[in-house]
Design a protein around this motif. Structure first.
Motif, PDB file in Angstrom:
ATOM      1  N   ALA A  25       0.045  11.089  -4.308  1.00  0.00           N
ATOM      2  CA  ALA A  25      -0.716  10.880  -5.552  1.00  0.00           C
ATOM      3  C   ALA A  25      -0.453  12.007  -6.543  1.00  0.00           C
ATOM      4  N   LEU A  28      -1.574  11.100 -10.148  1.00  0.00           N
ATOM      5  CA  LEU A  28      -2.708  10.187 -10.337  1.00  0.00           C
ATOM      6  C   LEU A  28      -3.966  10.942 -10.755  1.00  0.00           C
ATOM      7  N   ASP A  80       0.204  10.197   1.836  1.00  0.00           N
ATOM      8  CA  ASP A  80      -0.851   9.439   1.156  1.00  0.00           C
ATOM      9  C   ASP A  80      -2.243   9.788   1.695  1.00  0.00           C
ATOM     10  N   TYR A  82      -4.333  11.322   0.154  1.00  0.00           N
ATOM     11  CA  TYR A  82      -5.248  11.144  -0.984  1.00  0.00           C
ATOM     12  C   TYR A  82      -6.051   9.848  -0.849  1.00  0.00           C
ATOM     13  N   HIS A  83      -5.375   8.802  -0.402  1.00  0.00           N
ATOM     14  CA  HIS A  83      -6.075   7.516  -0.288  1.00  0.00           C
ATOM     15  C   HIS A  83      -6.558   7.225   1.128  1.00  0.00           C
TER      16      HIS A  83
END
Ligand code: BG6
Length: 487
Positions: A25, A28, A80, A82-83
């Motif tokens: 990210a 983002l 990932d 982050y998610h």
């Protein structure tokens, strides 16, 4: 083997990751580019020349910023986290993890480093992350700077060479202390502060080609001095804002032995080890060691200090000493000795030690030696915040049989236990890359450290699915028995 329960009650067993190697990210929710986002993956990397890999040219930076080739930059995608952090924390909680070391990506909070206001989305992300950790009973251990300063600060000031970066970092840290004061108690200021000499760009945004002719090394020392001052200032602020908080320095423990007992080898080794201690010496004792000062003077290196700097260093020293330990090295005055790659360093090969596939020499006794040395020197609680084996794993029928990783950790835990038995005060242990992440030094995914496998290859192909390795169950049992069951 005799099993003694000598890990102290409340010993903090856990793992570690860094934002730039895990989150992804990269652009983002308002995040700005960081120095890590500019490091491209290079297959067939020369492991004996890390700085060559991480020292970028103007052309590299322009290429990195044109945004057309994201796939080439593995740290932009990480794993990932982050998610997926909630699911990942659930797995870590299942393993029994009591502490997780993470870092805050500075450019998520201040995208350019000097923005008028912090980025609320970035602040909220870490608030959610730390809250979830608390919910899952995982204590956060947070690094403020782990190879991920805003790229804009690097470009504008040649990174930490400029004093303005101290102010920017102090401001960023204070925003973090204000926002996370009820969630985070353990803080580290700079990851491997000594690494500024080995890879100045990733550690401090410094590019040699931006220095005046003949001033490149002096600029690195200037950047280091600024980091020392910034670290002391934020230690002060953290103590003020978060009563009961503990702030640690973080050193790459590069334990070095003489290749032979020839006195010149012993002297060369002593100097190597002085060099390695220098950084923690400043942060624990609150001043530059006299021999280092003399050495800098002899080399004609001048560090600009402001009138209060020495006072700041003296007053705001750290509460504990944390370090990474992966390997040991030897030193020799002979030119014709065999060399081996190490943690962003090239050392002399030790004939008594095996090495990982990347040449890092495996030396569990060296960990005990490091613990004894550090505790004797500083008499502060110690925290091993990185240790582990980078290895290639293979999946067979959905399973990863990583007995080599279990052997590595077992032998290191035995030495930790022995050091504790001999009186060392050790607060905890966080294995590096508790879940597979992108390698800092090589940007590979295939250099795996985790107890949890992540399905992704060096080019970024894969489902990102998480799979528990055999070592997951082994570490679970180690933690459940507080280190008494290493079988
Ligand atoms: C440490 C760094 O030096 O070594 C980590 O703090 C890094 O960020 C770790 O990942 C292992 O190094 P590598 O190059 O194998 O990822």
């Amino acid at each position: 083997m005799e099993n003694k329960t000598t890990f102290p009650q409340g010993f903090l067993w856990g793992g570690a990751i860094a934002a730039n190697q895990a989150e992804g990210a990269w652009n983002l929710d308002g995040k700005g580019p960081s120095v890590a986002d500019a490091i491209a993956y290079k297959p067939n990397l020369d492991l004996t020349n890390y700085d060559g890999h991480m020292a970028l040219t103007d052309e590299n930076i322009a290429d990195a910023l044109n945004g057309r080739h994201d796939a080439r930059y593995p740290k932009r995608r990480g794993i990932d986290f982050y998610h997926r952090y909630k699911d990942d924390l659930t797995l870590l909680a299942e393993m029994g993890c009591k502490v997780l070391r993470v870092s805050i990506a500075w450019a998520r909070i201040f995208p350019t480093g000097e923005d008028a206001e912090p980025n609320e989305a970035g602040l909220q992300f870490y608030e959610d992350l730390f809250s979830e950790m608390r919910k899952q009973q995982i204590e956060p251990l947070v690094t403020l700077s782990h190879y991920e300063m805003p790229l804009v600060l690097s470009e504008k000031y040649n990174g930490w060479v400029h004093r303005n970066v101290v102010d920017a970092f102090v401001r960023y840290s204070n925003v973090c202390f204000d926002r996370y004061k009820d969630l985070v108690r353990y803080w580290l200021t700079f990851n491997e502060i000594d690494s500024i000499h080995r890879h100045p760009f990733t550690t401090a945004g410094i590019r040699h080609e931006k220095s005046a002719p003949g001033k490149a090394i002096e600029d690195v020392y200037q950047g280091l001095h600024h980091q020392f001052v910034a670290s002391a200032l934020v230690t002060r602020d953290c103590h003020k804002k978060i009563p009961g908080s503990q702030v640690g320095c973080m050193l790459t423990k590069l334990t070095t032995y003489p290749r032979t007992c020839h006195p010149t080898d012993v002297e060369a080794t002593l100097k190597k080890n002085f060099e390695n201690y220098f950084y923690a010496d400043v942060q624990v004792f609150g001043h530059y060691p006299p021999l280092i000062k003399r050495d800098l003077a002899l080399r004609g290196i001048k560090i600009e200090m402001q009138p209060d700097d020495q006072d700041i260093l003296r007053k705001h020293t750290v509460d504990f000493v944390s370090f990474s330990y992966y390997m040991s090295l030897t030193e020799s005055t002979q030119a014709d000795v065999e060399r081996t790659a190490g943690n962003t360093i090239l050392g002399v090969k030790n004939p008594y030690l095996p090495a990982s596939e990347w040449g890092w020499q495996i030396d569990p006794v060296g960990l005990k030696i490091s613990l004894l040395e550090l505790y004797d020197r500083y008499q502060k609680p110690l925290f091993i915040v990185e240790n582990g084996l980078g290895a290639k794993d293979t999946i067979e029928n959905g399973k990863i049989h990583d007995s080599y990783r279990i052997d590595y950790f077992r032998s290191h835990f035995e030495q930790m236990r022995a050091a504790i038995d001999e009186g060392v005060e050790l607060m905890g242990f966080t294995s590096w890359g508790i879940i597979d992440i992108i390698s800092a030094g090589t940007s590979q995914m295939s250099k795996r450290y985790g107890f949890i496998y992540v399905d992704q290859d060096d080019e970024g192909n894969g489902s990102l699915a998480r799979v528990k390795k055999d070592s997951f169950y082994w570490y679970q049992q180690v933690i459940a028995s507080n280190g008494s069951n290493l079988a």
